[in-house]
Design a protein around this motif. Sequence first.
Motif, mmCIF file in Angstrom:
data_model
loop_
_atom_site.group_PDB
_atom_site.id
_atom_site.type_symbol
_atom_site.label_atom_id
_atom_site.label_comp_id
_atom_site.label_asym_id
_atom_site.label_seq_id
_atom_site.Cartn_x
_atom_site.Cartn_y
_atom_site.Cartn_z
ATOM 1 N N TRP A 186 0.805 -1.227 0.000
ATOM 2 C CA TRP A 186 0.000 0.000 0.000
ATOM 3 C C TRP A 186 0.838 1.277 0.000
ATOM 4 O O TRP A 186 0.298 2.373 0.064
ATOM 5 N N GLY A 187 2.145 1.133 -0.038
ATOM 6 C CA GLY A 187 3.016 2.310 -0.142
ATOM 7 C C GLY A 187 2.987 3.201 1.087
ATOM 8 O O GLY A 187 2.967 4.430 0.969
ATOM 9 N N TRP A 188 2.989 2.590 2.259
ATOM 10 C CA TRP A 188 2.928 3.370 3.497
ATOM 11 C C TRP A 188 4.282 3.930 3.924
ATOM 12 O O TRP A 188 4.362 4.684 4.878
ATOM 13 N N TRP A 189 5.348 3.549 3.222
ATOM 14 C CA TRP A 189 6.676 3.993 3.656
ATOM 15 C C TRP A 189 6.814 5.509 3.611
ATOM 16 O O TRP A 189 7.552 6.096 4.407
ATOM 17 N N ASN A 190 6.120 6.141 2.677
ATOM 18 C CA ASN A 190 6.196 7.608 2.593
ATOM 19 C C ASN A 190 5.657 8.261 3.856
ATOM 20 O O ASN A 190 6.193 9.256 4.338
ATOM 21 N N GLY A 191 4.578 7.667 4.397
ATOM 22 C CA GLY A 191 4.026 8.205 5.639
ATOM 23 C C GLY A 191 4.981 8.044 6.802
ATOM 24 O O GLY A 191 5.112 8.940 7.645
ATOM 25 N N VAL A 192 5.663 6.898 6.853
ATOM 26 C CA VAL A 192 6.655 6.671 7.909
ATOM 27 C C VAL A 192 7.805 7.657 7.775
ATOM 28 O O VAL A 192 8.274 8.241 8.763
#
Length: 228
Positions: A186-192
């Motif tokens: 889901w591409g959550w790494w940007n949020g982290v």
Amino acid sequence: MNTVQGVVKMHMKDRVSWFYLPWIIVLSSFVVNLFIAGLVTTEDQLVTGGLASIFVYAMVSGIIGVHHTFAFALGLSVRRRDYFSGSMMMIAMTSVGTGLLLTLLSYIEMWSDGWGVDLFFFHLPYITDGNAVQQFIVFTSFLLFMYIFGWGISSLFRRFGKTGLYTMSIVSLLIGTLLVYAFIYWGWWNGVHDFFEGRSAFNLGLLLLPVSVVLSFVGYALLRRSTV
């Protein structure tokens, strides 16, 4: 209160584990790095991660602390609540004292231009970006968390034994693996990345304080229901 003080004194009898050994480890690493920095001829600063050893040891100390003292304290008719209070007091005092020393060494290192050889072992980028108070809070908060994290692991072992510890390890590994896949899918790494990029080490240190408090009470709940 006298019983709580007694628990603190019981911990302090093991001066080697609480005071001497962590500094022997970290200063040994420092001396090796200082020797290497003196031999290396480069204009670049030598920044090392050797300081991490004292934080890793804090977790190990939290684990062995419960293992060495819990059954002994209960054998002396110490209440579990008093054991918890005394242990947390000891952990807090050790974290504060170590945090003060690390902050002092960080400033000495900065004032001496890396001990005269451009070695930065205690004064690290990002970790020591703030003023003296902020650096002290960062060091103390991370030490406190690591001590209590180790204390919680040992409390889990006391409550559920090897089976519970192995089960928790396997469950944690599975959850961690699923989270990694979820972050990738889901591409959550940007949020982290955004979460950490906008926060200093001081901000993270402050966030860790309530986490440490919650974790300490989780450990206490485990010890309350554990067998000796």
